[in-house]
Enzyme design. Structure first.
Site, mmCIF file in Angstrom:
data_model
loop_
_atom_site.group_PDB
_atom_site.id
_atom_site.type_symbol
_atom_site.label_atom_id
_atom_site.label_comp_id
_atom_site.label_asym_id
_atom_site.label_seq_id
_atom_site.Cartn_x
_atom_site.Cartn_y
_atom_site.Cartn_z
ATOM 1 N N CYS A 101 28.784 -5.466 -52.430
ATOM 2 C CA CYS A 101 29.866 -6.459 -52.310
ATOM 3 C C CYS A 101 29.424 -7.803 -52.904
ATOM 4 O O CYS A 101 30.260 -8.565 -53.405
ATOM 5 C CB CYS A 101 30.258 -6.662 -50.844
ATOM 6 S SG CYS A 101 31.340 -5.382 -50.207
ATOM 7 N N CYS A 119 43.763 -4.905 -48.770
ATOM 8 C CA CYS A 119 42.329 -5.192 -48.932
ATOM 9 C C CYS A 119 41.672 -4.225 -49.909
ATOM 10 O O CYS A 119 40.628 -4.534 -50.482
ATOM 11 C CB CYS A 119 41.609 -5.203 -47.585
ATOM 12 S SG CYS A 119 41.893 -3.768 -46.555
ATOM 13 N N CYS A 142 48.709 -0.360 -44.639
ATOM 14 C CA CYS A 142 48.536 -1.541 -45.489
ATOM 15 C C CYS A 142 47.364 -1.257 -46.416
ATOM 16 O O CYS A 142 46.337 -0.742 -45.972
ATOM 17 C CB CYS A 142 48.249 -2.766 -44.612
ATOM 18 S SG CYS A 142 47.747 -4.250 -45.502
ATOM 19 N N ASP A 184 38.570 12.464 -39.721
ATOM 20 C CA ASP A 184 39.279 11.449 -38.946
ATOM 21 C C ASP A 184 39.457 11.875 -37.492
ATOM 22 O O ASP A 184 40.543 11.751 -36.936
ATOM 23 C CB ASP A 184 40.646 11.162 -39.599
ATOM 24 C CG ASP A 184 41.264 9.872 -39.089
ATOM 25 O OD1 ASP A 184 40.536 9.070 -38.490
ATOM 26 O OD2 ASP A 184 42.481 9.675 -39.284
HETATM 27 S S1 SF4 Z 1 36.981 -6.792 -52.066
HETATM 28 FE FE1 SF4 Z 1 35.807 -6.664 -50.155
HETATM 29 S S2 SF4 Z 1 35.001 -4.586 -50.112
HETATM 30 FE FE2 SF4 Z 1 35.604 -4.989 -52.233
HETATM 31 S S3 SF4 Z 1 33.728 -5.769 -53.209
HETATM 32 FE FE3 SF4 Z 1 34.893 -7.552 -52.503
HETATM 33 S S4 SF4 Z 1 34.029 -7.974 -50.470
HETATM 34 FE FE4 SF4 Z 1 33.396 -5.881 -51.004
HETATM 35 S S1 SF4 Z 2 42.460 -5.539 -42.848
HETATM 36 FE FE1 SF4 Z 2 43.238 -4.599 -44.733
HETATM 37 S S2 SF4 Z 2 44.656 -3.040 -43.954
HETATM 38 FE FE2 SF4 Z 2 44.323 -4.453 -42.253
HETATM 39 S S3 SF4 Z 2 45.967 -5.984 -42.469
HETATM 40 FE FE3 SF4 Z 2 44.186 -6.769 -43.537
HETATM 41 S S4 SF4 Z 2 44.528 -6.196 -45.667
HETATM 42 FE FE4 SF4 Z 2 45.843 -4.897 -44.409
#
Ligand code: SF4
Ligand code: SF4
Length: 312
Positions: free
Chosen positions: A151, A207, A204, A97
């Site tokens: 994906c 995702c 966060c 990082d």
């Molecule tokens: S949630 Fe996002 S990163 Fe994960 S498989 Fe689906 S599209 Fe790809």
């Molecule tokens: S991109 Fe991912 S980490 Fe950033 S705000 Fe959206 S859900 Fe949260």
């Protein structure tokens, strides 16, 4: 994020950063805490449920234990020293990082995974809950093959993002990302984004939590990423009690310490303001308001402004 411009193309040219570099060895280190229940999908569900409990203070999973920079760097250093003895490399340097290294791109090109639509690296056997690190070496190694992307038609991460920061597949507007806003961003948080942050006070994970590949996320073998000081279950009220001395003591050795007490209070103010919009009981409302009022004369203008916003 001025470091991006500052380091320019050096980021894409390892030999400019460390002269003599001929190869880059990439590594991943899984970080789910050892206590994470299995299968990890149950765990992800309970994390998602906690995001709905407005008075909880949610810290990103990676930051609940020891600072990964230290853990990863030490282990890469040990690995590099062994490689040096074994393969005769005369020079090496380790990174994790670090601003001048395009580490996600290096990871993808060396087969550690693919770039998800949320822009993080993920792997079929490990999801995305891992850190990346690199060893730059001055020996020419046989390159490993780039992996394939998986994906497909999924867009769960794009749909779940609370602040619509993933503006298109593989494109993230960092200025809207809650991870960026709560950790990297200094100063005032744009008012229109505050309600979208909910109870996320440091980072966060949304995702990642919804990503189907994370049912394969791996627990760390190390105790370093175990939760400390109850950071996986703290309430906003509890964390608002931390004065600066407590903050520095309780975050010693943690990545959280880097943001300092001012950003910590700023983030807590936003989350508490969001909680107060919910239908809380009178006692809970009053306790949270009192906890905020304690900081309304803070020497930092940023803290005062966010506390005032939360109380209003
Ligand atoms: S949630 Fe996002 S990163 Fe994960 S498989 Fe689906 S599209 Fe790809
Ligand atoms: S991109 Fe991912 S980490 Fe950033 S705000 Fe959206 S859900 Fe949260």
């Amino acid at each position: 994020m001025t470091y991006m411009a500052r380091h320019g193309l050096t980021r894409a040219r390892p030999a400019e950063l460390v002269p003599g570099t001929l190869s880059v060895i990439t590594a991943r280190m899984d970080y789910l805490p050892r206590q994470t229940p299995s299968p990890s999908t149950d765990w992800a569900q309970s994390e998602l449920q906690r995001l709905q409990q407005s008075t909880q203070a949610v810290v990103s999973v990676y930051a609940r234990g020891r600072d990964y920079h230290k853990v990863m760097r030490q282990r890469l250093q040990q690995l590099a020293e062994k490689l040096q003895a074994f393969a005769g490399a005369s020079g090496f340097r380790v990174f994790t990082d670090s601003a001048p290294v395009l580490e996600a791109e290096l990871a993808v090109r060396s087969g550690l995974g693919w770039r998800g639509k949320h822009t993080l690296v993920l792997h079929r056997d490990a999801g995305s809950f891992f850190f990346l690190g690199e060893i730059f070496v001055d020996i020419a190694l046989e390159p490993t093959a780039m992996g394939e992307a998986h994906c497909g038609t999924c867009d769960a991460c794009i749909r779940v993002c609370p602040s619509q920061a993933i503006i298109a597949p593989y494109q993230l507007d960092a200025r809207r990302c809650i991870s960026y806003l709560t950790i990297e961003h200094a100063g005032s948080i744009p008012e229109e984004l505050r309600p979208l942050m909910g109870n996320r006070i440091y980072g966060c994970d949304d995702c990642q939590l919804v990503c189907p590949w994370n049912k394969y996320a791996k627990r760390s073998a190390l105790p370093d990423f175990d939760e400390r000081h109850g950071l996986g279950a703290s309430s906003l009220w509890q964390l608002l009690q931390w004065d600066e001395d407590s903050f520095l003591r309780l975050t010693e050795g943690s990545a959280i310490r880097r943001i300092g007490h001012v950003r910590w209070l700023r983030n807590l103010a936003v989350a508490t303001g969001n909680a107060l919009r919910h239908n809380l009981g009178a006692a809970e409302q009053s306790a949270l308001r009192q906890a905020l009022q304690r900081w309304q004369d803070h020497p930092s203008e940023v803290v005062r402004e966010h506390i005032a916003w939360a109380l209003s």
